[in-house]
Design an enzyme around this catalytic site. Structure first.
Site, PDB file in Angstrom:
ATOM      1  N   GLY A   1      35.004  19.852  39.632  1.00 18.43           N
ATOM      2  CA  GLY A   1      34.987  18.466  39.172  1.00 18.43           C
ATOM      3  C   GLY A   1      34.424  18.360  37.783  1.00 18.43           C
ATOM      4  O   GLY A   1      33.946  19.344  37.214  1.00 18.43           O
TER       5      GLY A   1
ATOM      6  N   LYS B   1      28.685  23.318  41.237  1.00 15.05           N
ATOM      7  CA  LYS B   1      29.741  22.686  40.430  1.00 15.05           C
ATOM      8  C   LYS B   1      30.035  23.597  39.232  1.00 15.05           C
ATOM      9  O   LYS B   1      29.356  23.584  38.232  1.00 15.05           O
ATOM     10  CB  LYS B   1      29.323  21.301  39.931  1.00 15.05           C
ATOM     11  CG  LYS B   1      30.547  20.515  39.519  1.00 15.05           C
ATOM     12  CD  LYS B   1      30.501  19.792  38.217  1.00 15.05           C
ATOM     13  CE  LYS B   1      30.465  20.481  36.927  1.00 15.05           C
ATOM     14  NZ  LYS B   1      31.738  20.959  36.366  1.00 15.05           N
TER      15      LYS B   1
ATOM     16  N   GLU C   1      24.419  26.073  17.049  1.00 11.02           N
ATOM     17  CA  GLU C   1      25.165  27.083  17.806  1.00 11.02           C
ATOM     18  C   GLU C   1      26.661  26.855  17.585  1.00 11.02           C
ATOM     19  O   GLU C   1      27.175  25.776  17.877  1.00 11.02           O
ATOM     20  CB  GLU C   1      24.820  26.949  19.280  1.00 11.02           C
ATOM     21  CG  GLU C   1      25.411  28.052  20.106  1.00 11.02           C
ATOM     22  CD  GLU C   1      24.996  27.944  21.561  1.00 11.02           C
ATOM     23  OE1 GLU C   1      25.166  26.864  22.157  1.00 11.02           O
ATOM     24  OE2 GLU C   1      24.508  28.948  22.108  1.00 11.02           O
TER      25      GLU C   1
ATOM     26  N   CYS D   1      25.585  32.733  24.572  1.00  8.78           N
ATOM     27  CA  CYS D   1      24.334  32.059  24.198  1.00  8.78           C
ATOM     28  C   CYS D   1      23.352  33.035  23.555  1.00  8.78           C
ATOM     29  O   CYS D   1      22.505  32.625  22.782  1.00  8.78           O
ATOM     30  CB  CYS D   1      23.718  31.435  25.442  1.00  8.78           C
ATOM     31  SG  CYS D   1      23.611  32.607  26.801  1.00  8.78           S
TER      32      CYS D   1
ATOM     33  N   VAL E   1      31.074  14.784  39.137  1.00  7.45           N
ATOM     34  CA  VAL E   1      30.450  15.590  40.198  1.00  7.45           C
ATOM     35  C   VAL E   1      29.072  16.096  39.739  1.00  7.45           C
ATOM     36  O   VAL E   1      28.083  16.025  40.482  1.00  7.45           O
ATOM     37  CB  VAL E   1      31.374  16.773  40.587  1.00  7.45           C
ATOM     38  CG1 VAL E   1      30.684  17.691  41.588  1.00  7.45           C
ATOM     39  CG2 VAL E   1      32.671  16.240  41.176  1.00  7.45           C
ATOM     40  N   GLY E   2      29.004  16.576  38.486  1.00  8.41           N
ATOM     41  CA  GLY E   2      27.729  17.078  37.961  1.00  8.41           C
ATOM     42  C   GLY E   2      26.664  15.999  37.999  1.00  8.41           C
ATOM     43  O   GLY E   2      25.554  16.210  38.500  1.00  8.41           O
TER      44      GLY E   2
ATOM     45  N   GLU F   1      19.107  27.007  31.429  1.00  9.04           N
ATOM     46  CA  GLU F   1      19.438  28.109  30.515  1.00  9.04           C
ATOM     47  C   GLU F   1      20.413  27.550  29.497  1.00  9.04           C
ATOM     48  O   GLU F   1      21.576  27.294  29.817  1.00  9.04           O
ATOM     49  CB  GLU F   1      20.101  29.269  31.287  1.00  9.04           C
ATOM     50  CG  GLU F   1      19.234  29.869  32.378  1.00  9.04           C
ATOM     51  CD  GLU F   1      18.034  30.622  31.852  1.00  9.04           C
ATOM     52  OE1 GLU F   1      17.912  30.786  30.618  1.00  9.04           O
ATOM     53  OE2 GLU F   1      17.196  31.024  32.655  1.00  9.04           O
TER      54      GLU F   1
ATOM     55  N   GLY G   1      31.885  17.204  34.765  1.00 10.65           N
ATOM     56  CA  GLY G   1      30.432  17.141  34.642  1.00 10.65           C
ATOM     57  C   GLY G   1      29.893  15.743  34.812  1.00 10.65           C
ATOM     58  O   GLY G   1      28.901  15.519  35.511  1.00 10.65           O
TER      59      GLY G   1
END
Ligand code: NAD
Length: 471
Positions: free
Chosen positions: A200, A169, A378, A278, A205-206, A244, A202
């Site tokens: 899709g 995904k 971040e 990141c 579908v996630g 990650e 998150g």
């Protein structure tokens, strides 16, 4: 205008059951460039079922067969290299320089997996027992927008190397990049169901992939917030996870550093991928005694940073991926000012002449305290925070005083001294006197930067489970 209205299930492009249509916007001018129809829970279920069925035979393939499949995937992507760069620049807004490198990273995902496989032993004797390293089953691969195809390729390469099958995904914002990748993967001619891709949302579908009992592992790259959601939910079915996540990487300039080299490097580290990285070195730790010199060099260097059309060869900072991301970065710049940090260069608003796109002024704050939110959170944009320290011990303490631990940078005229400092930094990777990448070395974070490692042999080990046979 490109319309994408298929997903990829069991070796074929099929119409999704989902009907929600998502607009694809060029971040450099906010013009509509395409539309993608998003899949739903039924589509995710179908993709998982196809991957589960394919696992029965794919898990039995030999190393040689998997190496051949990885090479076919590599060659298919390589054959359309130029198109990958073009579509990534347009859809994501990454600079030409970054997108070119990103496609190379995608390719090296396959070549490094092949290298690892060549010497990887799936069976060994431990004590008096035979230990077999078994593939896990169906792997759910969930990826972000900031180097979409690179993440998909490296995660899929390890899945295939292990003998597992995949349901992918990608970020819905990367649909045109995904479509090109799928055309290549389809050409590569792997058995049906080995990889399946569902565009899709998150939370639709996630989340279906994360909660599904037939998915054995999630390999996720993305924000720490979503990573936590995945870890919490994965535990119900005891899924393995590789996460990650985010970072707030320190860049320590030791008092003997050659600032003429270290400052341009520090600016590159902070503004890589337009700051949407990141691993960006966003906290610059400077010895108090050298602050004035560093400030001058920072102004000189940042003034030269070209912001603008990502397709130009000399652009260093392109637009933020979306208006939402632009606003997020603006909010942090305002916050820095409110918190009392001193603006050295850049600041709120768009650079002159670039009002149509999501462009941010490359920004540097000095007089930053490590407790300020601009030093702890971040930002994911071209914003650098300069923090001073008095002693080497204090520099290490500040570097480690963070919830994250993905990457760090150390600069010194004395490499042995830099290595000694590096050994005390809590981060998955520490780079000394330069910006490097090694696709065979482990990559991943300590603390809230994630769980597990990717790449090389450590990466492959995360996709297998030991089974002991005692006779
Ligand atoms: P994100 O976490 O919002 O989304 C990442 C992916 O997760 C997307 O495909 C998204 O649709 C999906 N997702 C969202 N909610 C979900 C849910 N409830 N269940 C399952 N999947 C869900 O991240 P983003 O905004 O796309 O990317 C930026 C973030 O990614 C930054 O925080 C950055 O640090 C991180 N990142 C980390 C690395 C790394 O290797 N450590 C690399 C690149 C980016």
């Amino acid at each position: 205008m490109k319309t994408i209205n298929t997903i990829y299930v069991n070796g074929a492009f099929v119409k999704p059951h989902g009907t929600e249509v998502f607009d694809l916007i060029n971040p450099a001018d906010n013009q509509l460039i395409g539309k993608v129809t998003l899949g739903n829970e039924t589509d995710a279920d179908a993709a998982i079922a196809a991957a589960k069925a394919a696992f029965k035979t794919f898990s039995q393939t030999s190393k040689e067969e998997r190496i051949a499949y990885l090479q076919q995937l590599h060659d298919a992507v390589k054959s359309r290299e130029a198109e990958f760069i073009e579509v990534m620049v347009k859809e994501y807004g990454g600079t030409l320089h970054f997108c070119t490198m990103s496609v190379q990273n995608a390719l090296s995902g396959f070549t490094s997996a092949i290298e690892v496989l060549k010497t990887f032993e799936f069976q060994k004797m431990v004590g008096k027992s035979k230990v077999m390293l078994q593939p896990l089953g169906v792997v759910g691969i969930i990826t972000p927008w900031n180097a979409s195809n690179g993440f998909i390729c490296s995660k899929l390469a390890m899945t295939i190397a292990s003998g597992s099958t995949a349901v992918i995904k990608p970020s819905e914002m990367s649909a045109q990049q995904t479509q090109l990748l799928l055309e290549c993967f389809h050409e590569a001619g792997l058995p049906n169901g080995v990889f399946n891709v569902v565009n899709g949302r998150g939370d639709v579908v996630g989340a279906t992939i994360v909660n599904h009992r037939d998915v054995a592992k999630i390999s996720f790259t993305g924000s720490t917030a979503v990573g936590k959601f995945i870890a919490r939910n994965a535990v119900d079915t005891m899924k393995r996870v590789t996460l990650e996540l985010g970072g707030k990487s320190p860049n320590i300039l030791l008092d003997d550093a050659n600032m003429d080299d270290a400052i341009p490097m520090a600016v590159s580290a902070a503004y890589m991928n337009s700051g949407q990285a990141c691993i960006a070195g966003t906290r610059l730790l400077v010895p108090e005694s050298r602050l004035e010199e560093v400030k001058e060099l920072l102004i000189e260097t940042v003034e030269q940073v070209k912001v603008g059309n990502p397709a130009s060869t000399d652009t260093v900072v392109g637009p933020m991926v979306s208006q939402k991301q632009y606003e997020r970065v603006q909010k942090y710049i305002e916050l820095g000012l409110e918190e009392g940090a001193e603006l050295l260069i850049g600041g709120p608003g768009k650079p002159e002449g670039l009002e149509a796109g999501n462009f941010v002024k490359p920004t540097v704050f000095v007089n930053v305290n490590n407790n300020m939110r601009i030093a702890r959170e971040e930002i994911f944009g071209p914003v650098l925070s300069v923090i001073t320290y008095k002693t080497e011990e204090e520099a290490i303490e500040i570097a480690n005083d963070t919830d994250y631990g993905l990457q760090a940078y150390v600069n010194s005229a004395n490499v042995l001294r830099a290595k000694k400092v590096a050994s005390q930094i809590v981060a998955g990777r520490v780079l000394i006197n330069g910006l490097y990448h090694d696709p065979m070395a482990p990559f991943g974070g300590f603390k809230q930067s994630g769980i597990g490692r990717e790449m090389g042999v450590y990466g492959l080990e995360e996709y297998v489970e030991p089974k002991t046979i005692l006779v």
